[in-house]
Design a protein around this motif. Structure first.
Motif, PDB file in Angstrom:
ATOM      1  N   THR A   1      -3.866   3.561  -1.911  1.00 19.75           N
ATOM      2  CA  THR A   1      -3.827   2.810  -3.175  1.00 19.75           C
ATOM      3  C   THR A   1      -2.879   1.644  -3.016  1.00 19.75           C
ATOM      4  O   THR A   1      -2.015   1.628  -2.122  1.00 19.75           O
ATOM      5  CB  THR A   1      -3.362   3.712  -4.327  1.00 19.75           C
ATOM      6  OG1 THR A   1      -2.073   4.256  -4.001  1.00 19.75           O
ATOM      7  CG2 THR A   1      -4.352   4.848  -4.573  1.00 19.75           C
ATOM      8  N   THR A   2      -3.035   0.653  -3.935  1.00 21.15           N
ATOM      9  CA  THR A   2      -2.202  -0.552  -3.871  1.00 21.15           C
ATOM     10  C   THR A   2      -0.956  -0.364  -4.716  1.00 21.15           C
ATOM     11  O   THR A   2      -0.953   0.362  -5.719  1.00 21.15           O
ATOM     12  CB  THR A   2      -2.982  -1.781  -4.358  1.00 21.15           C
ATOM     13  OG1 THR A   2      -3.369  -1.569  -5.723  1.00 21.15           O
ATOM     14  CG2 THR A   2      -4.221  -2.015  -3.502  1.00 21.15           C
ATOM     15  N   THR A   3       0.101  -1.016  -4.291  1.00 22.57           N
ATOM     16  CA  THR A   3       1.352  -1.050  -5.067  1.00 22.57           C
ATOM     17  C   THR A   3       1.680  -2.452  -5.537  1.00 22.57           C
ATOM     18  O   THR A   3       2.645  -2.635  -6.287  1.00 22.57           O
ATOM     19  CB  THR A   3       2.515  -0.545  -4.200  1.00 22.57           C
ATOM     20  OG1 THR A   3       2.634  -1.363  -3.044  1.00 22.57           O
ATOM     21  CG2 THR A   3       2.260   0.892  -3.778  1.00 22.57           C
ATOM     22  N   ALA A   4       0.908  -3.459  -5.134  1.00 24.01           N
ATOM     23  CA  ALA A   4       1.119  -4.850  -5.538  1.00 24.01           C
ATOM     24  C   ALA A   4      -0.213  -5.578  -5.455  1.00 24.01           C
ATOM     25  O   ALA A   4      -1.215  -5.049  -4.954  1.00 24.01           O
ATOM     26  CB  ALA A   4       2.168  -5.521  -4.650  1.00 24.01           C
TER      27      ALA A   4
ATOM     28  N   VAL B   1      -7.181 -11.207   6.944  1.00 22.95           N
ATOM     29  CA  VAL B   1      -7.093  -9.767   7.156  1.00 22.95           C
ATOM     30  C   VAL B   1      -5.637  -9.335   6.997  1.00 22.95           C
ATOM     31  O   VAL B   1      -4.729  -9.917   7.607  1.00 22.95           O
ATOM     32  CB  VAL B   1      -7.622  -9.370   8.551  1.00 22.95           C
ATOM     33  CG1 VAL B   1      -7.415  -7.875   8.778  1.00 22.95           C
ATOM     34  CG2 VAL B   1      -9.097  -9.716   8.672  1.00 22.95           C
ATOM     35  N   TYR B   2      -5.460  -8.302   6.177  1.00 17.69           N
ATOM     36  CA  TYR B   2      -4.154  -7.660   6.040  1.00 17.69           C
ATOM     37  C   TYR B   2      -4.229  -6.330   6.768  1.00 17.69           C
ATOM     38  O   TYR B   2      -5.157  -5.537   6.556  1.00 17.69           O
ATOM     39  CB  TYR B   2      -3.804  -7.457   4.563  1.00 17.69           C
ATOM     40  CG  TYR B   2      -2.463  -6.813   4.360  1.00 17.69           C
ATOM     41  CD1 TYR B   2      -1.288  -7.538   4.498  1.00 17.69           C
ATOM     42  CD2 TYR B   2      -2.374  -5.466   4.021  1.00 17.69           C
ATOM     43  CE1 TYR B   2      -0.056  -6.939   4.306  1.00 17.69           C
ATOM     44  CE2 TYR B   2      -1.140  -4.857   3.824  1.00 17.69           C
ATOM     45  CZ  TYR B   2       0.022  -5.603   3.980  1.00 17.69           C
ATOM     46  OH  TYR B   2       1.245  -5.006   3.796  1.00 17.69           O
ATOM     47  N   GLU B   3      -3.236  -6.071   7.646  1.00 17.19           N
ATOM     48  CA  GLU B   3      -3.281  -4.904   8.518  1.00 17.19           C
ATOM     49  C   GLU B   3      -2.086  -4.009   8.241  1.00 17.19           C
ATOM     50  O   GLU B   3      -0.939  -4.468   8.179  1.00 17.19           O
ATOM     51  CB  GLU B   3      -3.293  -5.359   9.973  1.00 17.19           C
ATOM     52  CG  GLU B   3      -3.580  -4.258  10.974  1.00 17.19           C
ATOM     53  CD  GLU B   3      -3.760  -4.811  12.370  1.00 17.19           C
ATOM     54  OE1 GLU B   3      -4.892  -5.222  12.708  1.00 17.19           O
ATOM     55  OE2 GLU B   3      -2.767  -4.841  13.113  1.00 17.19           O
ATOM     56  N   ALA B   4      -2.363  -2.692   8.108  1.00 20.25           N
ATOM     57  CA  ALA B   4      -1.324  -1.680   7.906  1.00 20.25           C
ATOM     58  C   ALA B   4      -1.623  -0.503   8.825  1.00 20.25           C
ATOM     59  O   ALA B   4      -2.790  -0.220   9.151  1.00 20.25           O
ATOM     60  CB  ALA B   4      -1.258  -1.234   6.456  1.00 20.25           C
ATOM     61  N   THR B   5      -0.550   0.187   9.268  1.00 22.20           N
ATOM     62  CA  THR B   5      -0.667   1.302  10.203  1.00 22.20           C
ATOM     63  C   THR B   5      -0.128   2.567   9.544  1.00 22.20           C
ATOM     64  O   THR B   5       0.941   2.547   8.904  1.00 22.20           O
ATOM     65  CB  THR B   5       0.115   1.006  11.486  1.00 22.20           C
ATOM     66  OG1 THR B   5      -0.305  -0.255  12.012  1.00 22.20           O
ATOM     67  CG2 THR B   5      -0.136   2.077  12.526  1.00 22.20           C
TER      68      THR B   5
ATOM     69  N   LEU C   1       0.825  -1.199   0.000  1.00 19.98           N
ATOM     70  CA  LEU C   1       0.000   0.000   0.000  1.00 19.98           C
ATOM     71  C   LEU C   1       0.864   1.255   0.000  1.00 19.98           C
ATOM     72  O   LEU C   1       2.042   1.228   0.372  1.00 19.98           O
ATOM     73  CB  LEU C   1      -0.922   0.018   1.239  1.00 19.98           C
ATOM     74  CG  LEU C   1      -1.790  -1.221   1.480  1.00 19.98           C
ATOM     75  CD1 LEU C   1      -2.497  -1.095   2.817  1.00 19.98           C
ATOM     76  CD2 LEU C   1      -2.782  -1.416   0.352  1.00 19.98           C
ATOM     77  N   ARG C   2       0.218   2.391  -0.382  1.00 21.31           N
ATOM     78  CA  ARG C   2       0.800   3.722  -0.228  1.00 21.31           C
ATOM     79  C   ARG C   2      -0.336   4.678   0.115  1.00 21.31           C
ATOM     80  O   ARG C   2      -1.499   4.421  -0.205  1.00 21.31           O
ATOM     81  CB  ARG C   2       1.557   4.166  -1.479  1.00 21.31           C
ATOM     82  CG  ARG C   2       0.711   4.395  -2.718  1.00 21.31           C
ATOM     83  CD  ARG C   2       1.526   5.055  -3.815  1.00 21.31           C
ATOM     84  NE  ARG C   2       0.775   5.118  -5.073  1.00 21.31           N
ATOM     85  CZ  ARG C   2       0.863   4.246  -6.063  1.00 21.31           C
ATOM     86  NH1 ARG C   2       1.708   3.207  -5.953  1.00 21.31           N
ATOM     87  NH2 ARG C   2       0.137   4.379  -7.175  1.00 21.31           N
ATOM     88  N   ILE C   3      -0.002   5.807   0.762  1.00 15.45           N
ATOM     89  CA  ILE C   3      -0.996   6.775   1.191  1.00 15.45           C
ATOM     90  C   ILE C   3      -0.616   8.148   0.666  1.00 15.45           C
ATOM     91  O   ILE C   3       0.571   8.534   0.630  1.00 15.45           O
ATOM     92  CB  ILE C   3      -1.106   6.803   2.741  1.00 15.45           C
ATOM     93  CG1 ILE C   3      -2.257   7.690   3.193  1.00 15.45           C
ATOM     94  CG2 ILE C   3       0.198   7.208   3.397  1.00 15.45           C
ATOM     95  CD1 ILE C   3      -2.577   7.574   4.679  1.00 15.45           C
ATOM     96  N   ASN C   4      -1.601   8.894   0.275  1.00 19.56           N
ATOM     97  CA  ASN C   4      -1.407  10.259  -0.189  1.00 19.56           C
ATOM     98  C   ASN C   4      -1.122  11.143   1.007  1.00 19.56           C
ATOM     99  O   ASN C   4      -1.832  11.118   2.008  1.00 19.56           O
ATOM    100  CB  ASN C   4      -2.651  10.750  -0.928  1.00 19.56           C
ATOM    101  CG  ASN C   4      -2.423  12.083  -1.606  1.00 19.56           C
ATOM    102  OD1 ASN C   4      -2.345  13.112  -0.962  1.00 19.56           O
ATOM    103  ND2 ASN C   4      -2.348  12.056  -2.950  1.00 19.56           N
ATOM    104  N   ARG C   5      -0.059  11.965   0.946  1.00 16.99           N
ATOM    105  CA  ARG C   5       0.371  12.742   2.095  1.00 16.99           C
ATOM    106  C   ARG C   5      -0.638  13.798   2.504  1.00 16.99           C
ATOM    107  O   ARG C   5      -0.681  14.198   3.664  1.00 16.99           O
ATOM    108  CB  ARG C   5       1.715  13.423   1.788  1.00 16.99           C
ATOM    109  CG  ARG C   5       2.888  12.461   1.792  1.00 16.99           C
ATOM    110  CD  ARG C   5       4.194  13.233   1.574  1.00 16.99           C
ATOM    111  NE  ARG C   5       4.359  14.324   2.505  1.00 16.99           N
ATOM    112  CZ  ARG C   5       4.814  14.200   3.746  1.00 16.99           C
ATOM    113  NH1 ARG C   5       5.131  12.997   4.203  1.00 16.99           N
ATOM    114  NH2 ARG C   5       4.952  15.256   4.524  1.00 16.99           N
ATOM    115  N   THR C   6      -1.458  14.283   1.569  1.00 16.47           N
ATOM    116  CA  THR C   6      -2.337  15.416   1.882  1.00 16.47           C
ATOM    117  C   THR C   6      -3.755  14.993   2.225  1.00 16.47           C
ATOM    118  O   THR C   6      -4.378  15.566   3.116  1.00 16.47           O
ATOM    119  CB  THR C   6      -2.353  16.399   0.718  1.00 16.47           C
ATOM    120  OG1 THR C   6      -2.792  15.706  -0.474  1.00 16.47           O
ATOM    121  CG2 THR C   6      -0.961  16.979   0.476  1.00 16.47           C
TER     122      THR C   6
END
Length: 913
Positions: free
Chosen positions: A560-563, A576-580, A550-555
């Protein structure tokens, strides 16, 4: 005794003594004493009388006007006293012939009464003693009188005749602590046969011939019994003796008679308190009459007499607050109680009383006294409510802080510290409906600590107005009202701080099918800034992304996904896939919030089933028990996994010809031989496995089956196990050749080691032959200068046999080695089979022998030089001198061993020429 045998005579005797009693009571006389009492304490056999007289002061020291009356009133009686200080008048009155100033000790003497015809004799013992009573100075004279009647032999009274002889035995009372002189006569014992027969008297019993011995003695001739020393009633209150009368031949003349001697108590013991210090307590505010404690004193004197009757009084009270007499004591029991109200622990916490115990029923003039201390502690009751030091308290707290103390409430309480009456209990009764605060009591100072237990928000409430009430752990005493100062207000201000951004949904759950491609927008994970009154910018970053998917928009926080998202990845737990992610504002200082995004991946059928197990073992002959259970595993979950379909492929044909598969259920199937016998070996059997997905996925899996001959139990034999290992004849031959080569190498190594060990035994060397450096030294008969210097004269290196040979040589240096002509030294011999530990000793011994062997080379050599000629341009060498400014010390040559001994002798100095 004669009177006691006739009732009529007894009545007449009683009437006579009643008249005598009336007469005694009507008379009074006195000496220099204030009060006397006359008592008949020595009892005649027929009567005992106790009289108490109160005479007035008369002249001439008259002690008593008591008349001594005989039973025969018509007979004249004369009296004699054994004490010259006292006399008896013809009328029977007792008087003092001279002044008796001190009657502190009892005075005892004998009085004898005789008839006018000397036919009747009476004897009695008179004892005079003083007894003080209360606070009035009184003196009591105790007169012990006994008048037994003695008859002449053959005489009669009123026609009655005495039928048996008897003793004249007066009863005996002896005061304790007599000062003597001793022995002091107590009584005279007589038998009425002593006029006709010589009588010998004796006494027996405790105090005479038994312990304690020799307290009482008796004159065997006169019968006078005396006491030999002062008596102590507290040691022994009475004695029981027996009197005996025998003649000179030892014949008993009278039956033994009992003598009871009673020790008269004197006030010779002070009251003794059980404790010197008594401790008691009484609650403050107690009403008058409240019992506090009891003190007890014991007097060893007779408790039935005034000597042993103890009376208590309070001598002193300290302090005298509020009045000097706050307590009273029961004079008889020693119980102390309150007598006045006003006990206040806050003013006086302890009273000290001096208690006096006095015997003689409390007589201060004659009684003996002792004192003890009573400590009375005034115990605390909750009669003082706690009160705040001020009506209003202030405090402040940063928002979102928990566990901090925001205000300190101080109270005062005059009750005893660190007791339930003093310990404060605080309660918030208003201003904190949400329960943000609590008040904890400091156990040491009793202060109240206002503590935050739930975070406060400045944006919601900027201040709190609390109402606090304080009380004690114990209830207030009855009748004590609450104080208005037990209530106070607490104002708490909330301080605004920069708060971290907050994710509204944390964690946030979203659902997607697995296999989502890269660059797919999943969601917007945005945070809110709680600081509504400050405009701040929030920026986002990734904190934890195990699969880097994943990646997140700074603003704006768009995810969005990267893979590709794979549910079967090890980073996925329970689908479940977990990201912080982090949200950081631009405040001062910046605050950071954390949010967790959970992606639930829905399974799709993207994994083929795999056959389990991969290998199996089967008997070469078909039998019912010879079969293989197989199943399949699928990384997908239901319904994209089982039930599975198992089948054999149609190609190659030998698979279905030799094998067959049957389905047991949706998870398991059985593989077994179709033919009765299959040659032992390893076979790879293909099996088609299909899952239950939509559409289903099929996988061609191979199972490796080892076919082997089996025993009767269905287990493979050892031969069958080797055969089934799929090793050909060539492989087996190669393995055998390798084994033979390895064994040959081991055999050669063993032979070589044996040979080497044998060489070591035949040629003992200090070191291994391969490592012996001496083998590397080549011995030649001549030496040269090197490869480029082959033209050299070897004669200088040879040992000449004669000096002539040397002299015939051309000019140059000639060397003659001189070997000393002495016996050669003996070198140590190494044993054939040396022990490794002996090598060091062997080397040291050899070195010592070589150093001390003068015959060992190199020998001292004589160098012969030819004449150099004359006219040398170099000049004479004798002109050369040492550049050293001083003499050089060559003594160190003595430390270099015997080979340098000659040099040391030449250059070492010394006294030698």
């Amino acid at each position: 005794q004669s009177l006691s045998r006739s009732p009529h005579l007894s009545l007449l005797a009683l009437l006579f003594f009643s008249l005598c009693l009336s007469y005694f009571l009507s008379q009074s006389l006195s000496l220099s004493l204030t009060h006397f009492s006359v008592s008949f304490l020595s009892f005649p056999p027929f009567l005992s009388l106790y009289l108490s007289l109160s005479p007035s002061l008369l002249d001439k020291y008259t002690c008593s006007n008591l008349k001594f009356k005989a039973c025969h009133l018509n007979e004249r009686i004369s009296f004699e006293s054994s004490d010259p200080k006292f006399g008896v008048r013809p009328d029977g009155s007792l008087y003092a012939q001279r002044e008796v100033a001190n009657l502190s000790e009892p005075i005892q003497f004998m009085v004898t009464a005789r008839g006018s015809k000397d036919t009747h004799i009476w004897e009695t013992t008179v004892k005079l003693a003083l007894h003080p009573r209360d606070s009035i100075i009184e003196q009591e004279v105790i007169v012990v009188i006994t008048f037994p009647r003695r008859h002449q032999r053959g005489s009669s009274t009123n026609g009655l005749r005495r039928q048996k002889r008897d003793w004249v035995i007066p009863p005996i009372n002896v005061p304790e602590n007599s000062r003597g002189p001793f022995p002091q006569m107590l009584v005279r014992i007589r038998s009425d046969q002593d006029k006709e027969i010589e009588i010998r008297y004796s006494i027996t019993g405790a105090g005479a011939d038994q312990p304690p011995s020799d307290v009482y003695i008796i004159d065997p001739v006169t019968g006078k019994m005396s006491v030999t020393k002062p008596l102590d009633r507290e040691d022994r209150a009475s004695y029981h003796l027996r009197a005996h009368a025998v003649d000179v031949n030892g014949n008993q003349m009278e039956p033994p008679i009992d003598l009871y001697i009673y020790v008269i108590d004197m006030n010779d013991n002070r009251p003794e308190f059980k404790n010197q210090v008594y401790n008691g307590s009484v609650p403050e505010g107690s009403k008058p009459g409240t019992s506090v404690m009891r003190v007890t004193a014991f007097d060893a004197d007779d408790s039935t007499m005034p000597n042993g009757l103890v009376h208590y009084r309070i001598l002193n009270q300290s302090p005298h607050i509020p009045i000097p007499n706050m307590f009273t004591i029961n004079g008889a029991t020693g119980e102390i109680s309150t007598i006045a109200a006003g006990l206040d622990r806050e003013k006086v916490s302890q009273y000290t009383l001096i208690v006096q115990a006095t015997d003689m029923e409390g007589s201060l003039s004659f009684g003996l006294s002792n004192t003890a201390t009573a400590l009375i502690t005034v115990t605390d009751v909750n009669d003082n409510p706690p009160e705040f030091d001020t009506k209003t308290f202030l405090g402040e707290v940063p928002e979102n802080a928990v566990g901090v103390v925001v205000a300190n409430l101080t109270v005062r309480d005059r009750d005893q510290p660190h007791t339930p009456n003093w310990n404060a209990v605080y309660r918030i009764v208003g201003g904190d409906s949400m329960g943000h605060f609590t008040i904890r009591t400091d156990e040491i100072t009793n202060d109240g600590r206002v503590t935050v237990v739930k975070p406060v928000d400045y944006e919601r409430n900027g201040a709190f107005m609390l109402t606090v009430v304080v009380s004690n752990q114990a209830h207030l005493a009855s009748g004590i009202p609450s104080s208005l100062s037990s209530t106070a207000g607490v104002t708490i201000s909330v301080l605004d701080v920069n708060e971290a951004p907050v994710f509204p949904s944390n964690p946030k759950m979203i659902r997607f099918e697995e296999g989502v491609p890269a660059d797919t927008t999943l969601t917007i994970f945005a945070a809110l800034d709680p600081d509504r009154f400050i405009q701040q910018t929030v920026r986002y970053s990734k904190l934890s992304d195990p699969g880097n998917w994943l990646r997140i928009n700074r603003t704006n926080g768009q995810i969005t996904t990267t893979a590709i998202l794979d549910r079967e990845s090890p980073y996925v737990k329970n689908n479940v896939y977990e990201a912080t992610f982090l949200a950081v504002d631009n405040g001062s200082p910046p605050a950071t919030g954390t949010g967790t995004l959970q992606i639930y991946l829905i399974d799709v059928n993207d994994n083929v089933p795999v056959l389990v197990p991969k290998e199996a073992q089967l008997c070469e002959r078909s039998r019912p028990s010879s079969r293989i259970n197989i199943t399949a595993s699928d990384a997908d979950s239901e319904p994209n996994a089982g039930p599975y379909v198992f089948e054999l492929p149609s190609f190659p044909p030998s698979v279905r010809r030799n094998w067959t598969i049957s389905r047991l259920n949706g998870e398991y199937a059985q593989l077994r031989l179709r033919i009765p016998y299959l040659e032992a070996g390893v076979y790879r059997v293909p099996i088609m496995v299909s899952d239950s997905g939509n559409p289903p996925l099929t996988n061609r899996s191979m199972i490796r089956v080892k076919v082997c001959p089996c025993d009767e139990h269905g287990d493979c034999t050892a031969v069958g196990a080797v055969a089934s290992a799929s090793l050909g004849t060539g492989a087996i031959i190669a393995i055998l050749i390798c084994i033979i080569i390895l064994l040959s190498m081991v055999l050669l190594f063993v032979v070589w080691m044996k040979r080497r060990e044998k060489e070591r035994q035949t040629k003992p060397l200090l070191i291994d032959p391969e490592d012996d450096v001496r083998d590397n030294i080549l011995k030649y008969d001549e030496e040269g200068g090197g490869e480029e210097d082959q033209d050299y004269d070897l004669s200088q290196l040879q040992q000449p046999e004669t000096l002539d040979h040397m002299m015939s040589k051309p000019a140059g240096v000639r060397r003659v080695d001189e070997r000393p002509i002495i016996p050669e030294s003996q070198y140590p011999v190494r044993p054939t089979l040396p022990h490794p530990g002996d090598i060091g000793d062997f080397i040291i011994d050899g070195l010592r022998a070589a150093d001390n062997d003068p015959t060992a080379p190199p020998y001292d050599s004589l160098l012969v030089f030819d004449y150099e000629g004359s006219g040398s341009t170099a000049g004479s060498v004798s002109s050369l001198d040492s550049s050293s400014s001083g003499e050089q010390d060559y003594d160190y040559l003595n430390d270099w061993g015997p080979r340098f001994k000659k040099l040391a002798d030449l250059y070492g100095g010394g006294e030698e020429d």
